[in-house]
Design a protein around this motif. Structure first.
Motif, PDB file in Angstrom:
ATOM      1  N   THR A  26      38.732  42.974  42.592  1.00 21.28           N
ATOM      2  CA  THR A  26      40.069  42.657  42.874  1.00 21.28           C
ATOM      3  C   THR A  26      40.310  43.468  44.121  1.00 21.28           C
ATOM      4  O   THR A  26      41.153  42.949  45.105  1.00 21.28           O
ATOM      5  N   THR A  27      40.005  44.724  44.480  1.00 25.10           N
ATOM      6  CA  THR A  27      40.240  45.425  45.666  1.00 25.10           C
ATOM      7  C   THR A  27      39.699  44.726  46.811  1.00 25.10           C
ATOM      8  O   THR A  27      40.233  44.696  47.928  1.00 25.10           O
ATOM      9  N   TRP A  28      38.208  44.070  46.414  1.00 28.40           N
ATOM     10  CA  TRP A  28      37.683  43.260  47.565  1.00 28.40           C
ATOM     11  C   TRP A  28      38.714  42.055  47.969  1.00 28.40           C
ATOM     12  O   TRP A  28      39.102  41.785  49.215  1.00 28.40           O
ATOM     13  N   ALA A  29      38.981  41.309  47.311  1.00 23.68           N
ATOM     14  CA  ALA A  29      39.915  40.108  47.326  1.00 23.68           C
ATOM     15  C   ALA A  29      41.348  40.558  48.067  1.00 23.68           C
ATOM     16  O   ALA A  29      41.859  40.041  49.007  1.00 23.68           O
ATOM     17  N   PHE A  30      41.550  41.798  47.651  1.00 22.81           N
ATOM     18  CA  PHE A  30      43.073  42.466  48.260  1.00 22.81           C
ATOM     19  C   PHE A  30      42.645  42.549  49.885  1.00 22.81           C
ATOM     20  O   PHE A  30      43.739  42.174  50.617  1.00 22.81           O
TER      21      PHE A  30
END
Length: 298
Positions: free
Chosen positions: A231-235
């Motif tokens: 999720t933090t990667w996609a953000f």
């Protein structure tokens, strides 16, 4: 890259580095496919809960993907979540966590090539030179692991994981301009979990004999490196280019080596470290070329 994107990328680096150690640790209790199914299945449940429990006001653009989005979603889910996890899990039954992390992280070089070819992010002039340096690193690591066929097979599996990783990132990037990051991550994780369902019987059998500590490590993999890390990667990826995000994972092998030394008491051989340095140098050469080209255009 904004401060928020930088912080998200840093969280991703630490969590993904820890996953190499966790996978290595539980590899004695869970086979590659079963571990992938457990990690992705639980990760999908957690991501789905976060997505649908969140108030609608905080996520006004949530929508079901259009028909044209599904080929990229399926490719991202099958490759980055499915193939990547199974290949890496199997590789770490043969290689230490640090060596596996170094090999997998030739992916930024592949991301740079694919992003330049398919996303219009620019094609580095010295990409061939960087590729040759990285390839030399792979050969050196393979040489350091040449004491048996199992180790060589581990190197090959890491390369398969790196390719799946790179293609997954490049197919994910366009989706993030049309869909929320959390939704893309959940759907891709779910696709990956479904692709691992053939290992369900094996997972049930292994859960019966696994230690409580091993099961908790699987939960950790699902909650932190998977649900939170992706999720933090996609953000962060939504707020920058795929090539630039590829650069941020340079630190993953370093962190993985440190964590492997602390928690597992293992470090790669000097020859493997030298090969890993060559891999990262090759990636850095290719990325430096892109940054110089971008500066000259400005």
């Amino acid at each position: 890259m904004s401060k928020q994107a930088t912080a998200a990328a840093a969280i991703t680096v630490v969590l993904w580095a820890s996953s190499f150690v966790a996978i290595r640790h539980v590899g004695t209790e869970f086979s590659a496919g079963a571990l992938s199914l457990a990690r992705l299945g639980l990760g999908s449940i957690l991501l789905g809960a976060l997505l649908f429990v969140r108030p609608r006001q905080e996520h006004p653009v949530r929508r079901w993907p259009a028909k044209g989005d599904w080929p990229q979603l399926l490719a991202c889910g099958l490759l980055w979540f499915g193939v990547y996890n199974v290949a890496l899990n199997e590789a770490e039954r043969r290689l230490d966590a640090g060596t596996a992390a170094m090999l997998v992280h030739i992916a930024p070089l592949l991301i740079a090539v694919l992003a330049g070819l398919t996303l219009g992010e620019g094609f580095p002039r010295r990409l061939v030179g960087g590729g040759l340096v990285a390839f030399a690193g792979i050969v050196v690591i393979g040489t350091s692991a040449s004491t048996g066929h199992a180790e060589i097979w581990g190197v090959v599996l890491c390369l398969v994981a790196a390719i799946a990783y790179a293609v997954g990132v490049v197919t994910q990037k366009p989706l993030l301009s049309r869909l929320p990051a959390a939704e893309v991550t959940w759907l891709a994780c779910t696709v990956g979990a479904v692709s691992c369902l053939p290992y369900a019987r094996t997972l049930i059998d292994e859960l019966r004999t696994a230690s409580s500590g091993g099961i908790w490590w699987v939960v950790y993999l699902a909650v932190f490196p998977t649900a939170l890390g992706f999720t933090t990667w996609a953000f962060a990826l939504r707020r920058t280019t795929a090539g630039a995000m590829g650069v941020t994972v340079y630190a993953v092998p370093v962190v993985a080596i440190v964590l492997g030394w602390i928690f597992l008491g293992e470090t790669p051989t000097l020859l493997a470290l030298a090969g890993g340095a060559l891999c990262l140098a090759g990636v850095a050469i290719s990325r430096r070329t892109q940054r110089v080209a971008a500066t000259s255009r400005n």
